[in-house]
Design an enzyme around this catalytic site. Sequence first.
Site, mmCIF file in Angstrom:
data_model
loop_
_atom_site.group_PDB
_atom_site.id
_atom_site.type_symbol
_atom_site.label_atom_id
_atom_site.label_comp_id
_atom_site.label_asym_id
_atom_site.label_seq_id
_atom_site.Cartn_x
_atom_site.Cartn_y
_atom_site.Cartn_z
ATOM 1 N N CYS A 76 0.864 -1.188 0.000
ATOM 2 C CA CYS A 76 0.000 0.000 0.000
ATOM 3 C C CYS A 76 0.893 1.228 0.000
ATOM 4 O O CYS A 76 1.654 1.448 0.954
ATOM 5 C CB CYS A 76 -0.925 0.009 1.207
ATOM 6 S SG CYS A 76 -1.924 1.514 1.332
ATOM 7 N N HIS A 170 -3.651 -4.539 -10.202
ATOM 8 C CA HIS A 170 -4.511 -3.385 -10.512
ATOM 9 C C HIS A 170 -5.043 -3.519 -11.924
ATOM 10 O O HIS A 170 -4.335 -3.951 -12.837
ATOM 11 C CB HIS A 170 -3.723 -2.081 -10.387
ATOM 12 C CG HIS A 170 -3.341 -1.751 -8.990
ATOM 13 N ND1 HIS A 170 -4.150 -1.040 -8.133
ATOM 14 C CD2 HIS A 170 -2.223 -2.066 -8.281
ATOM 15 C CE1 HIS A 170 -3.543 -0.920 -6.958
ATOM 16 N NE2 HIS A 170 -2.380 -1.535 -7.021
ATOM 17 N N GLU A 218 -10.935 -0.729 -3.927
ATOM 18 C CA GLU A 218 -9.806 -1.522 -3.446
ATOM 19 C C GLU A 218 -10.232 -2.932 -3.066
ATOM 20 O O GLU A 218 -11.261 -3.132 -2.411
ATOM 21 C CB GLU A 218 -9.158 -0.848 -2.231
ATOM 22 C CG GLU A 218 -8.350 0.385 -2.582
ATOM 23 C CD GLU A 218 -7.334 0.729 -1.518
ATOM 24 O OE1 GLU A 218 -6.509 -0.145 -1.180
ATOM 25 O OE2 GLU A 218 -7.378 1.873 -1.017
ATOM 26 N N CYS A 227 -5.661 5.522 -3.276
ATOM 27 C CA CYS A 227 -4.868 4.291 -3.305
ATOM 28 C C CYS A 227 -3.527 4.624 -3.954
ATOM 29 O O CYS A 227 -3.490 5.011 -5.126
ATOM 30 C CB CYS A 227 -5.587 3.196 -4.087
ATOM 31 S SG CYS A 227 -4.633 1.665 -4.246
ATOM 32 N N GLY A 230 -2.534 2.173 -6.627
ATOM 33 C CA GLY A 230 -3.488 2.402 -7.710
ATOM 34 C C GLY A 230 -3.166 3.654 -8.501
ATOM 35 O O GLY A 230 -3.325 3.694 -9.727
#
Length: 293
Positions: A76, A170, A218, A227, A230
């Site tokens: 993350c 992703h 997510e 994110c 992301g």
Amino acid sequence: MGKIHFTKMHGCGNDYIYVNAIRNDIPEPSETAILLSDRHKGIGSDGLVLIGKSPIPEADFTMRIFNADGSEAMMCGNASRCIGKYVYERGLTEKTILRLLTPSGIKVLMLNVENDSDNRKVESITVDMGEPVFEDKELFRPDLSHQPSTPSPCREGIEEAVFVSMGNPHYVVFVDDVEALDVAAEGNRLEHHPQFPQRSNIEFAEVRPEGIRMRVWERGSGITMACGTGACATAVAACLTRRVGRKSKIIMDGGTLSIEWCEQDHFAEGRFFQKNHVYMTGPATFVFDGEIE
């Protein structure tokens, strides 16, 4: 388990509960994440982040992330920036370049600090997110029928979709109007599509003059304000499809991140930036400290 001492932090609105696992034992992190993340009966967050001592000399700290549904995440970006701010401002390190061990490898954090006689302040953090990956059969199986980007019949408003792994999966979907999109419905549908053996994070992106407007679903948490991985995946996908150049601004519900996908090795402000690596720069914010049974 007794009382848990925690710190609530967010990166562009992507909020997690941070626990210093060096001092606090969390024997059941998945169950704890579910309980604490509940926004009505718990503290409320997108998940739980444990900060630990690195078992190897190549890294300074470890990061484990558990989503609001209890599933463990591989990486993350927003959480990694928050950890950089936490360990520096709380006096756990004097370093301004840190190596963070995550399930997807070691990530390098470059802290942009402002120190005076009264405080230690991290203004922003740049994270070396590593190289993007476009083919990984463990995460994405494009040979299956009914590609999620072009279901039959093709969904109106979807232009193109690109798979990018930033240490976690992703799927970046370019749309003509991201604000009008039903992110919950489309995100949930795509997350569980059979092409993604381990499910996937889903980004919906619209390229605008001021930057790329992105909304995210997510994996394991649903709609979130931001994110980091992301944002990186979106910037890479937009560059790959020639929508933007190597540098871009990703505008999310909770804030904006600056992303650079390096074309060549270079030095900037005394720091080395590596070819083909993705660098994410943005803020991290303390919300409050507390303890809970």
